[in-house]
Enzyme design. Sequence first.
Site, PDB file in Angstrom:
ATOM      1  N   GLY A   1       0.588  -1.550   0.405  1.00 14.20           N
ATOM      2  CA  GLY A   1       0.309   0.139   0.273  1.00 14.20           C
ATOM      3  C   GLY A   1       0.864   1.354   0.319  1.00 14.20           C
TER       4      GLY A   1
ATOM      5  CB  SER B   1      -0.596   7.727  -1.566  1.00 13.56           C
ATOM      6  OG  SER B   1      -2.123   6.913  -1.436  1.00 13.56           O
TER       7      SER B   1
ATOM      8  CE1 TYR C   1      -8.997   1.186   9.531  1.00 13.25           C
ATOM      9  CE2 TYR C   1      -9.366   1.954  11.346  1.00 13.25           C
ATOM     10  CZ  TYR C   1      -8.624   1.843  10.227  1.00 13.25           C
ATOM     11  OH  TYR C   1      -7.463   2.543  10.880  1.00 13.25           O
TER      12      TYR C   1
END
Length: 249
Positions: A13, A16, A150
């Site tokens: 990931g 950014s 999450y």
Amino acid sequence: MTKLTGKVAIITGANSGIGLATAKLFAREGAKVVITGRREEALKEAASEIDGEVLAITADAGKIDDIKRVISTTVSKFGSIDILFPNAGIAPFFPVEQTSEALFDEVIGTNLKGPFFLVKEAIPFLNDNGVVIFNTTIAHTKGFPHTGAYVASKAGLRSLVRILTSELKEKGIRAVAVSPGPIDTPIFSKLGKSEEEVEQMGAAFAAQVPLGRFGSADEIARAVVFLASSEASFVNGAEIVVDGGLSQV
């Protein structure tokens, strides 16, 4: 600045945000950096911003075949791995009653299953005294609404740190986590909310932080570099909180 000279680091990931900021700092500290991301063009652009030896691999952090390819390609190029930073994650915030099975599976697949199997595939190639660093969240200690899937995924990572601390001790491999508070990264634009809702959410979070602001990706990256370096050689099984004091008050 050579805290990581000669080390081979994988960061998922890294298009950014925290991943890219960490990759830049790792490279400045002398590491050979492998970065992954799903979007090829964004990944190429990210690689161009890193000053040092970098290998970019387009891969989905939640897909087992892609995970295996990341490890095999890294080992083919560099021979072994010293630092593993499974950073890739998604954060769609919805109440439990509005969370579909498909959404839950996507979040768990990217945030927990992906890192779990990345570590599994990497273990045979992790050098003695290497380190695995997870990216968790302070939210698993707070009970913020609309964060169910999450937070479940990130709480799983926190527990996995403890398990790996025991399982990898024979090779001297450390397992740790960095636990960010609200950080100014592009992830907030990917929450499935309107721009106005994102701004309101951001303002509400910032107001709760004792320092009165969001943190930056660079501030998290500096903590990750510390955890990856010999300066943290006796830090093991721990979760280092970087949240401006939000979880402490």
